[in-house]
Design an enzyme around this catalytic site. Structure first.
Site, PDB file in Angstrom:
ATOM      1  N   GLY A  13       0.847  -1.192   0.000  1.00 48.75           N
ATOM      2  CA  GLY A  13       0.000   0.000   0.000  1.00 48.75           C
ATOM      3  C   GLY A  13       0.875   1.232   0.000  1.00 48.75           C
ATOM      4  O   GLY A  13       2.092   1.141  -0.153  1.00 48.75           O
ATOM      5  N   PRO A  14       0.264   2.414   0.166  1.00 48.26           N
ATOM      6  CA  PRO A  14       1.047   3.653   0.199  1.00 48.26           C
ATOM      7  C   PRO A  14       1.665   3.881   1.583  1.00 48.26           C
ATOM      8  O   PRO A  14       1.449   3.077   2.501  1.00 48.26           O
ATOM      9  CB  PRO A  14      -0.006   4.723  -0.090  1.00 48.26           C
ATOM     10  CG  PRO A  14      -1.245   4.173   0.532  1.00 48.26           C
ATOM     11  CD  PRO A  14      -1.171   2.668   0.359  1.00 48.26           C
ATOM     12  N   PHE A  16       1.878   5.552   5.246  1.00 50.77           N
ATOM     13  CA  PHE A  16       0.868   5.904   6.271  1.00 50.77           C
ATOM     14  C   PHE A  16      -0.355   4.976   6.241  1.00 50.77           C
ATOM     15  O   PHE A  16      -1.413   5.335   6.728  1.00 50.77           O
ATOM     16  CB  PHE A  16       0.423   7.372   6.143  1.00 50.77           C
ATOM     17  CG  PHE A  16       1.566   8.329   6.049  1.00 50.77           C
ATOM     18  CD1 PHE A  16       2.377   8.553   7.153  1.00 50.77           C
ATOM     19  CD2 PHE A  16       1.856   8.972   4.861  1.00 50.77           C
ATOM     20  CE1 PHE A  16       3.454   9.428   7.070  1.00 50.77           C
ATOM     21  CE2 PHE A  16       2.927   9.848   4.767  1.00 50.77           C
ATOM     22  CZ  PHE A  16       3.730  10.077   5.870  1.00 50.77           C
ATOM     23  N   GLU A  96      10.136  -3.208   3.754  1.00 51.72           N
ATOM     24  CA  GLU A  96      10.731  -2.230   2.816  1.00 51.72           C
ATOM     25  C   GLU A  96      11.273  -2.927   1.565  1.00 51.72           C
ATOM     26  O   GLU A  96      12.347  -2.598   1.060  1.00 51.72           O
ATOM     27  CB  GLU A  96      11.837  -1.412   3.501  1.00 51.72           C
ATOM     28  CG  GLU A  96      11.419  -0.720   4.787  1.00 51.72           C
ATOM     29  CD  GLU A  96      10.477   0.460   4.585  1.00 51.72           C
ATOM     30  OE1 GLU A  96      10.074   0.732   3.429  1.00 51.72           O
ATOM     31  OE2 GLU A  96      10.131   1.107   5.592  1.00 51.72           O
ATOM     32  N   GLN A  98      10.450  -2.739  -1.422  1.00 48.43           N
ATOM     33  CA  GLN A  98      10.591  -1.923  -2.641  1.00 48.43           C
ATOM     34  C   GLN A  98      12.017  -1.441  -2.857  1.00 48.43           C
ATOM     35  O   GLN A  98      12.398  -1.116  -3.971  1.00 48.43           O
ATOM     36  CB  GLN A  98       9.616  -0.731  -2.610  1.00 48.43           C
ATOM     37  CG  GLN A  98      10.005   0.424  -1.692  1.00 48.43           C
ATOM     38  CD  GLN A  98       9.605   0.207  -0.232  1.00 48.43           C
ATOM     39  OE1 GLN A  98       9.079  -0.838   0.122  1.00 48.43           O
ATOM     40  NE2 GLN A  98       9.852   1.193   0.617  1.00 48.43           N
ATOM     41  N   CYS A 152      -6.907   9.584   2.330  1.00 43.56           N
ATOM     42  CA  CYS A 152      -6.349  10.672   1.532  1.00 43.56           C
ATOM     43  C   CYS A 152      -6.281  11.943   2.378  1.00 43.56           C
ATOM     44  O   CYS A 152      -7.268  12.332   3.003  1.00 43.56           O
ATOM     45  CB  CYS A 152      -7.210  10.907   0.293  1.00 43.56           C
ATOM     46  SG  CYS A 152      -6.682  12.352  -0.660  1.00 43.56           S
ATOM     47  N   CYS A 155      -8.904  14.660   0.595  1.00 47.49           N
ATOM     48  CA  CYS A 155     -10.369  14.501   0.559  1.00 47.49           C
ATOM     49  C   CYS A 155     -10.890  13.407   1.481  1.00 47.49           C
ATOM     50  O   CYS A 155     -12.100  13.275   1.653  1.00 47.49           O
ATOM     51  CB  CYS A 155     -10.830  14.244  -0.877  1.00 47.49           C
ATOM     52  SG  CYS A 155     -10.486  12.572  -1.438  1.00 47.49           S
ATOM     53  N   CYS A 190      -5.522   9.785  -2.554  1.00 41.85           N
ATOM     54  CA  CYS A 190      -6.277   8.953  -3.489  1.00 41.85           C
ATOM     55  C   CYS A 190      -5.806   9.297  -4.907  1.00 41.85           C
ATOM     56  O   CYS A 190      -5.094  10.288  -5.121  1.00 41.85           O
ATOM     57  CB  CYS A 190      -7.779   9.184  -3.329  1.00 41.85           C
ATOM     58  SG  CYS A 190      -8.330  10.779  -3.973  1.00 41.85           S
TER      59      CYS A 190
HETATM   60 ZN   LIG Z   1      -8.369  12.469  -2.367  1.00 38.63          ZN
END
Ligand SMILES: [Zn+2]
Length: 199
Positions: A13-14, A16, A96, A98, A152, A155, A190
């Site tokens: 995932g991203p 955080f 880690e 990646q 995100c 938003c 996002c």
């Molecule tokens: Zn967003």
């Protein structure tokens, strides 16, 4: 979560999204005596390279791995020989991913053949939104894929991307993958709010 001998799990995932927190919980649940934890040596946040650290201050010790990924397989073989335990009792965690070279895919196959349970974790996409290192190839080998999501920062929608900011503005596509000097920061975003200016 259930583990079976030779199974590979990927947590991705991203930034955080709680990857480190999940790994720390997995190791605690399985027992640190029967877990071997590795991470790419490049990450020196918080306690440094010798631990997996969550953003809320929890940590578990980890062996830093440089470019020689054979170190992971050798460490696992030594553990099995030393404790004379069924390999299926051992949980191997690699964080880690990646930042590791393409040999990590071969390492994963060898761990599978040894019969240990392995959890790999890392960022699946870089700040441009492109596949990061060998994460995509590794995902094709996995028996279980855990897609972690952050909120995100703009938003509040589920965030799959990592936004890189330099001096508060979105980093350009041609900026280096690892920034040297200059204030930079990262946010989870996002796909709609993620931005990578071409110039
Ligand atoms: Zn967003």
């Amino acid at each position: 979560m259930l583990y079976f001998p030779g199974q590979i799990t990927i947590a991705k995932g991203p930034m955080f999204a709680g990857k480190s927190k999940l790994l720390i919980r997995i190791v605690r649940t399985h027992g640190s005596q029967s877990s071997l934890v590795f991470k790419a040596g490049i990450d020196t946040r918080y306690l440094g390279a010798g631990a997996i650290c969550s953003h809320d201050g929890e940590s578990t010790p980890a062996v830093p791995v440089g470019t020689n990924l054979d170190q992971i397989v050798k460490g696992v073989e030594q553990w099995i020989a030393r404790w004379r335990c069924p390999p299926g009792n051992l949980l191997v965690v690699v964080d880690e991913v990646q930042f590791m070279g393409p040999e990590i895919v071969d390492v994963a196959r060898r761990l599978m053949d040894l019969g240990v349970c392995t959890v790999f974790a890392g960022l699946d996409l870089d700040f441009r939104g492109d596949p990061f290192g060998s994460m995509y190839d590794l995902t094709q080998l996995a028996h279980t894929v855990i897609n972690l999501r952050a909120d995100c920062r703009v938003c509040g929608a589920p965030a799959t991307m990592t936004q890189r900011l330099i001096d508060g503005s979105p980093a350009r596509r041609d900026s280096p993958l690892v920034q040297v000097g200059g204030p930079e920061s990262y946010e989870a975003r996002c796909a709609n709010c993620h931005s990578v200016p071409e110039e």
